[in-house]
Design an enzyme around this catalytic site. Structure first.
Site, PDB file in Angstrom:
ATOM      1  N   ASP A  11     114.239  32.572   4.232  1.00  0.00           N
ATOM      2  CA  ASP A  11     114.308  32.516   2.781  1.00  0.00           C
ATOM      3  C   ASP A  11     115.732  32.139   2.378  1.00  0.00           C
ATOM      4  O   ASP A  11     116.663  32.313   3.166  1.00  0.00           O
ATOM      5  CB  ASP A  11     113.929  33.907   2.237  1.00  0.00           C
ATOM      6  CG  ASP A  11     114.165  34.044   0.762  1.00  0.00           C
ATOM      7  OD1 ASP A  11     113.637  33.220   0.001  1.00  0.00           O
ATOM      8  OD2 ASP A  11     114.898  34.968   0.367  1.00  0.00           O
ATOM      9  N   ASP A  13     117.619  32.544  -1.269  1.00  0.00           N
ATOM     10  CA  ASP A  13     118.360  33.462  -2.131  1.00  0.00           C
ATOM     11  C   ASP A  13     118.121  34.913  -1.702  1.00  0.00           C
ATOM     12  O   ASP A  13     116.986  35.379  -1.649  1.00  0.00           O
ATOM     13  CB  ASP A  13     117.951  33.259  -3.589  1.00  0.00           C
ATOM     14  CG  ASP A  13     118.139  31.803  -4.015  1.00  0.00           C
ATOM     15  OD1 ASP A  13     119.199  31.235  -3.715  1.00  0.00           O
ATOM     16  OD2 ASP A  13     117.212  31.233  -4.619  1.00  0.00           O
ATOM     17  N   ILE A  20     121.529  35.603  -7.060  1.00  0.00           N
ATOM     18  CA  ILE A  20     122.158  35.608  -8.390  1.00  0.00           C
ATOM     19  C   ILE A  20     121.159  35.222  -9.481  1.00  0.00           C
ATOM     20  O   ILE A  20     121.537  34.907 -10.594  1.00  0.00           O
ATOM     21  CB  ILE A  20     123.374  34.654  -8.439  1.00  0.00           C
ATOM     22  CG1 ILE A  20     122.939  33.213  -8.146  1.00  0.00           C
ATOM     23  CG2 ILE A  20     124.456  35.085  -7.484  1.00  0.00           C
ATOM     24  CD1 ILE A  20     123.976  32.176  -8.538  1.00  0.00           C
TER      25      ILE A  20
END
Length: 199
Positions: A11, A13, A20
């Site tokens: 993955d 983020d 974020i």
């Protein structure tokens, strides 16, 4: 041992990079500590390092699809500066409930559906039963288990909160819970019977 058909899907983020929210500009994109070192270990053993990420910000109208390419160019440059690289980047820009045109779609690639893993089979020749998916959400683990791959939850990003607050509601269990991407990769190498080089 031939590891050419092993894929380690990651993955983005919260796993490879800081979580974020929606990344609408490359300047906001930062790798997590140890990410490049983790991916370089995979490179050293000729294990396929593959990004697999949902990017529904396009469907939601938060940014154009071109922004994903710009962010991924920055990701690849940050890795290259540490002598690491990804073998492939897959992303899903669809959403079943929002968006217009081609972006509004109940697709096969949006996690936890395994379309991006199946792309790795078709394009890179990975054997999913020998492969792994690493992510900070239980949906990443579920994605892996749908195709008999192993799923690893990292405690970076949403992972720690997901583990501490929501695990009673999980429909599946991670094969391993890792502190971060490097911990996950080192566990994978041990699981594969590889002697880890810590240089």
């Amino acid at each position: 041992m031939d590891l050419n058909d092993v894929g380690v899907f990651m993955d983005r983020d919260g796993t490879v990079s800081k979580e974020i929210g929606y990344v609408n500009h490359p300047s906001r994109y930062e790798l997590l500590p140890h990410t490049a070192a983790a991916i370089k270990k995979l490179n050293n053993y000729d294990i396929k390092a593959i990004l697999a990420t949902n990017q529904a910000g396009v469907a939601r109208g938060y940014f154009e699809e071109e922004m994903i390419t710009k962010v991924h160019n920055k990701l690849e440059n940050l890795l290259a500066a540490e002598d690491a690289y990804l073998d492939e980047i897959y992303y899903c820009h669809h959403h079943p409930d929002v968006g217009e045109g081609k972006f509004n779609k109940d697709c096969d690639c949006r996690k936890p559906k395994p379309g991006m893993l199946l792309q790795g089979v078709k394009e890179l020749g990975v054997d999913l039963e020998k492969s792994y998916m690493i992510g900070d959400k239980i949906s990443d683990v579920e994605m892996a288990h749908r195709v008999d791959a192993q799923g690893i939850l990292v405690l970076t990003g949403y992972g720690r909160g997901n583990y501490e607050n929501d695990r009673d509601e999980w429909d599946t269990e991670p094969d391993y819970i890792a502190e971060d991407l490097l911990d996950a990769v080192e566990w994978i190498l041990m699981d594969l019977g590889v002697t880890i080089d810590n240089d």
